[in-house]
Design a protein around this motif. Structure first.
Motif, PDB file in Angstrom:
ATOM      1  N   ASP A 200     -16.169  11.030  35.008  1.00 31.49           N
ATOM      2  CA  ASP A 200     -16.941  11.431  33.841  1.00 31.49           C
ATOM      3  C   ASP A 200     -16.575  12.860  33.496  1.00 31.49           C
ATOM      4  N   THR A 201     -15.564  13.036  32.680  1.00 27.42           N
ATOM      5  CA  THR A 201     -15.061  14.367  32.392  1.00 27.42           C
ATOM      6  C   THR A 201     -14.698  14.467  30.937  1.00 27.42           C
ATOM      7  N   ASP A 202     -14.736  15.668  30.410  1.00 30.62           N
ATOM      8  CA  ASP A 202     -14.320  15.895  29.041  1.00 30.62           C
ATOM      9  C   ASP A 202     -12.867  16.344  28.974  1.00 30.62           C
ATOM     10  N   THR A 203     -12.160  16.347  30.106  1.00 34.74           N
ATOM     11  CA  THR A 203     -10.764  16.756  30.133  1.00 34.74           C
ATOM     12  C   THR A 203      -9.872  15.527  30.242  1.00 34.74           C
ATOM     13  N   VAL A 204      -8.974  15.353  29.288  1.00 32.67           N
ATOM     14  CA  VAL A 204      -8.045  14.246  29.310  1.00 32.67           C
ATOM     15  C   VAL A 204      -6.679  14.792  29.666  1.00 32.67           C
ATOM     16  N   LEU A 205      -6.172  14.421  30.847  1.00 39.97           N
ATOM     17  CA  LEU A 205      -4.916  14.986  31.312  1.00 39.97           C
ATOM     18  C   LEU A 205      -3.736  14.462  30.519  1.00 39.97           C
ATOM     19  N   ASN A 206      -3.819  13.170  30.102  1.00 36.22           N
ATOM     20  CA  ASN A 206      -2.737  12.590  29.331  1.00 36.22           C
ATOM     21  C   ASN A 206      -3.117  12.640  27.854  1.00 36.22           C
ATOM     22  N   ALA A 207      -2.622  13.668  27.174  1.00 39.48           N
ATOM     23  CA  ALA A 207      -3.005  13.878  25.777  1.00 39.48           C
ATOM     24  C   ALA A 207      -2.424  12.822  24.857  1.00 39.48           C
ATOM     25  N   THR A 208      -1.488  12.014  25.332  1.00 44.79           N
ATOM     26  CA  THR A 208      -0.854  10.991  24.493  1.00 44.79           C
ATOM     27  C   THR A 208      -1.347   9.593  24.830  1.00 44.79           C
ATOM     28  N   ALA A 209      -2.508   9.479  25.522  1.00 39.27           N
ATOM     29  CA  ALA A 209      -3.053   8.162  25.873  1.00 39.27           C
ATOM     30  C   ALA A 209      -3.321   7.353  24.611  1.00 39.27           C
TER      31      ALA A 209
ATOM     32  N   GLY B 136      -3.931   9.221  32.882  1.00 40.55           N
ATOM     33  CA  GLY B 136      -3.348  10.147  33.837  1.00 40.55           C
ATOM     34  C   GLY B 136      -4.238  10.365  35.046  1.00 40.55           C
ATOM     35  N   TYR B 137      -5.367   9.686  35.087  1.00 42.99           N
ATOM     36  CA  TYR B 137      -6.284   9.760  36.222  1.00 42.99           C
ATOM     37  C   TYR B 137      -7.211   8.554  36.136  1.00 42.99           C
ATOM     38  N   SER B 138      -7.991   8.318  37.181  1.00 42.17           N
ATOM     39  CA  SER B 138      -8.912   7.188  37.200  1.00 42.17           C
ATOM     40  C   SER B 138     -10.115   7.499  36.314  1.00 42.17           C
ATOM     41  N   ALA B 139     -10.384   6.636  35.331  1.00 45.41           N
ATOM     42  CA  ALA B 139     -11.471   6.881  34.389  1.00 45.41           C
ATOM     43  C   ALA B 139     -12.260   5.599  34.151  1.00 45.41           C
ATOM     44  N   ILE B 140     -13.509   5.765  33.742  1.00 42.40           N
ATOM     45  CA  ILE B 140     -14.367   4.633  33.394  1.00 42.40           C
ATOM     46  C   ILE B 140     -14.770   4.810  31.938  1.00 42.40           C
ATOM     47  N   PRO B 141     -13.982   4.249  31.017  1.00 41.87           N
ATOM     48  CA  PRO B 141     -14.264   4.449  29.594  1.00 41.87           C
ATOM     49  C   PRO B 141     -15.215   3.388  29.034  1.00 41.87           C
ATOM     50  N   THR B 142     -15.741   3.661  27.860  1.00 44.76           N
ATOM     51  CA  THR B 142     -16.368   2.647  27.026  1.00 44.76           C
ATOM     52  C   THR B 142     -15.587   2.601  25.718  1.00 44.76           C
TER      53      THR B 142
ATOM     54  N   ILE C 252     -13.333  11.424  22.748  1.00 42.06           N
ATOM     55  CA  ILE C 252     -12.427  10.355  22.334  1.00 42.06           C
ATOM     56  C   ILE C 252     -11.118  10.540  23.087  1.00 42.06           C
ATOM     57  N   ALA C 253     -10.843   9.633  24.017  1.00 36.82           N
ATOM     58  CA  ALA C 253      -9.677   9.778  24.884  1.00 36.82           C
ATOM     59  C   ALA C 253      -8.456   9.051  24.345  1.00 36.82           C
ATOM     60  N   ALA C 254      -8.673   8.005  23.559  1.00 34.84           N
ATOM     61  CA  ALA C 254      -7.548   7.252  23.028  1.00 34.84           C
ATOM     62  C   ALA C 254      -7.996   6.510  21.772  1.00 34.84           C
ATOM     63  N   THR C 255      -7.099   6.399  20.800  1.00 35.07           N
ATOM     64  CA  THR C 255      -7.356   5.687  19.560  1.00 35.07           C
ATOM     65  C   THR C 255      -6.256   4.660  19.333  1.00 35.07           C
ATOM     66  N   SER C 256      -6.650   3.473  18.929  1.00 40.56           N
ATOM     67  CA  SER C 256      -5.678   2.402  18.742  1.00 40.56           C
ATOM     68  C   SER C 256      -4.991   2.510  17.391  1.00 40.56           C
ATOM     69  N   ASN C 257      -4.007   1.641  17.199  1.00 43.39           N
ATOM     70  CA  ASN C 257      -3.452   1.395  15.882  1.00 43.39           C
ATOM     71  C   ASN C 257      -4.527   0.783  14.987  1.00 43.39           C
ATOM     72  N   ILE C 258      -4.331   0.848  13.675  1.00 47.32           N
ATOM     73  CA  ILE C 258      -5.248   0.237  12.717  1.00 47.32           C
ATOM     74  C   ILE C 258      -4.710  -1.134  12.326  1.00 47.32           C
ATOM     75  N   SER C 259      -5.526  -2.170  12.523  1.00 49.94           N
ATOM     76  CA  SER C 259      -5.147  -3.523  12.130  1.00 49.94           C
ATOM     77  C   SER C 259      -5.822  -3.878  10.815  1.00 49.94           C
ATOM     78  N   ASN C 260      -5.107  -4.567   9.959  1.00 44.86           N
ATOM     79  CA  ASN C 260      -5.629  -4.986   8.660  1.00 44.86           C
ATOM     80  C   ASN C 260      -5.912  -6.488   8.681  1.00 44.86           C
ATOM     81  N   ILE C 261      -7.102  -6.859   8.224  1.00 42.91           N
ATOM     82  CA  ILE C 261      -7.490  -8.261   8.199  1.00 42.91           C
ATOM     83  C   ILE C 261      -7.987  -8.596   6.795  1.00 42.91           C
ATOM     84  N   ASN C 262      -7.463  -9.654   6.221  1.00 39.72           N
ATOM     85  CA  ASN C 262      -7.948 -10.146   4.930  1.00 39.72           C
ATOM     86  C   ASN C 262      -9.083 -11.131   5.186  1.00 39.72           C
ATOM     87  N   VAL C 263     -10.276 -10.793   4.704  1.00 45.85           N
ATOM     88  CA  VAL C 263     -11.463 -11.596   4.998  1.00 45.85           C
ATOM     89  C   VAL C 263     -12.170 -11.980   3.703  1.00 45.85           C
ATOM     90  N   THR C 264     -12.595 -13.232   3.632  1.00 44.50           N
ATOM     91  CA  THR C 264     -13.439 -13.703   2.541  1.00 44.50           C
ATOM     92  C   THR C 264     -14.772 -14.133   3.133  1.00 44.50           C
TER      93      THR C 264
END
Length: 437
Positions: free
Chosen positions: A25-34, A67-73, A136-148
């Protein structure tokens, strides 16, 4: 001596580094490119009401390397494409690497985003990994979905309404609405009137209005006002034959499971034009109940066989104590009791019953999950909060007075006036409210 001190300093630095790397439980992210890679089960979806209860969309994503053991949500975001997630619907999905949405859940998201039903719309979806309380430790790509999506409410509105001194808004309107029916030119209004007079008119305007000259049940353009006595009524208007009928009409719950027992008065159901059903949100006790018309035993429904189908004069319906949304469908003679965890209300010295309650009850919005409202409530200068079930175990205030609710937050300051209030709990991670006067 100098070498020993240097070695001790080196050991301390290494130890500190190892400790930092092992902290979950830390606010430091060692791998800035996660990063995390989001995948969707489909990119084109047509939602159908017939598929309620079936999975419409599966989302999966990869576990980031911090870059280390983490428990994310993980938080999943949905927004109309091009909005840059400024008004996104957010879903906290815990620590899983997948999230599935049922047809009705995805359709509700579209409605929250105010997407027009029946129109294909592109939705952007992304996932964020959260470490600790907010990083925020990691952000995904953005997926586009066409929905009706589909409309889950009926539109039974018409151009006709009731106006007059006996109506809730008087001669100035807006008029009390008539609703369309399955029969051409037949319109129904379900209204509570006071002693006074009424007329039927089109489009909230006097350009076309009908009264009853001679009080014979036949309507005339610009005819005499129709005299009524106080009561709750079903008003039927035949625009083809220009006739009308006013009859006493209520539906309610009666029984030892209801607040007023077998002797009544019955717990009233109200007409829901968005589903063409009768509904009430009510607290019931262990016991039995029935549905009956006009607080009278001459017309009542029970359920012989406990199969959800109503029978004229049928067996009492067994009930277990709890909060329920009760629905009566007179079109196919069925009913349902849907358990509800929390009933919401207003409490405070600005509200009619003060801090001791009972709370001023909010109404459930049947068209949008998690939304409660109250129109035309008179508040005094003071403070208030929202709370569940007339109890302080769950209550919301507004720390910062920003319209965003906080669990146990500050009291909400109120200036005396008449308000329309909306409590929006549809996004559990971002509960909000509005007060309009």
């Amino acid at each position: 001596m100098k070498n020993i001190a240097s070695k001790l300093l080196s050991i301390m630095l290494v130890t500190l580094a190892l400790y930092s790397c092992s902290t979950d439980d830390t606010d430091t992210v060692l791998n800035a490119t996660a990063t995390t890679a989001l995948t969707t089960s489909t990119s084109d979806i047509v939602l159908l009401k017939d598929n309620v209860g079936l999975t419409a969309l599966d989302l999966t994503w990869t576990e980031p390397d911090y870059g280390y053991s983490a428990i994310p949500t993980y938080m999943v975001y949905f927004d109309v494409s091009g909005n840059n997630f400024q008004n996104a619907v957010k879903k906290d999905v815990g620590s899983d690497l997948e999230y599935s949405l049922l047809t009705e859940e995805l359709n509700t998201i579209l409605q929250t985003l105010e997407v027009e039903s029946g129109v294909e719309t592109t939705i952007d979806v992304k996932v964020e990994s959260i470490i600790g309380t907010s990083t925020i430790a990691a952000t995904s790509n953005i997926s586009n979905i066409n929905v009706t999506g589909y409309a889950n409410t009926l539109d039974l509105s018409s151009v006709w309404g009731l106006v007059g001194s006996a109506t809730e808004n008087g001669w100035n309107g807006p008029d009390m609405p008539f609703y369309t029916t399955s029969e051409a030119d037949i319109f129904n209004a379900y209204v509570t009137l006071t002693d006074g007079e009424i007329k039927i008119r089109q489009d909230n305007s006097w350009d076309l209005n009908y009264g009853d000259t001679g009080a014979d049940g036949t309507l005339e353009e610009n005819g005499d006002n129709i005299i009524v006595t106080a009561g709750t009524y079903k008003v039927t208007f035949n625009a083809g034959t220009l006739t009308y009928k006013i009859e006493a009409y209520t539906w309610g719950l009666v029984g030892d499971a209801t607040p007023n027992g077998w002797d009544g008065p019955d717990t009233p159901l109200t007409y829901d034009s968005t589903s063409d059903q009768w509904r009430a949100v009510v607290t019931l006790t262990d016991g039995e109940m029935k549905f009956r018309k006009n607080n009278d035993w001459s017309f009542n429904y029970g359920d012989t066989g406990a199969d959800g189908s109503l029978d004229d004069g049928g067996d009492n319906i067994a009930v277990t104590a709890g909060n329920y949304l009760v629905t009566l469908n007179l079109n196919d003679l069925t009913y349902s009791l849907e358990a509800i965890e929390n009933l919401w209300g207003l409490v405070g010295d600005a509200t009619p019953n003060g801090w001791d309650g009972p709370d001023t009850v909010l109404n459930m919005d049947y068209t949008t999950d998690g939304v409660w409202y109250l129109n035309g409530v008179t508040l005094t200068t003071g403070e208030m909060k929202f709370r569940a079930n007339n109890d302080w175990g769950i209550n919301y205030g507004d720390t910062g007075a920003d319209g965003i609710l906080d669990d146990g937050g500050d009291n909400i300051a109120i200036t005396a006036g008449t308000y329309d209030i909306i409590l929006d709990l549809s996004d559990t991670s971002n509960p909000t409210y509005t007060l309009t006067n």
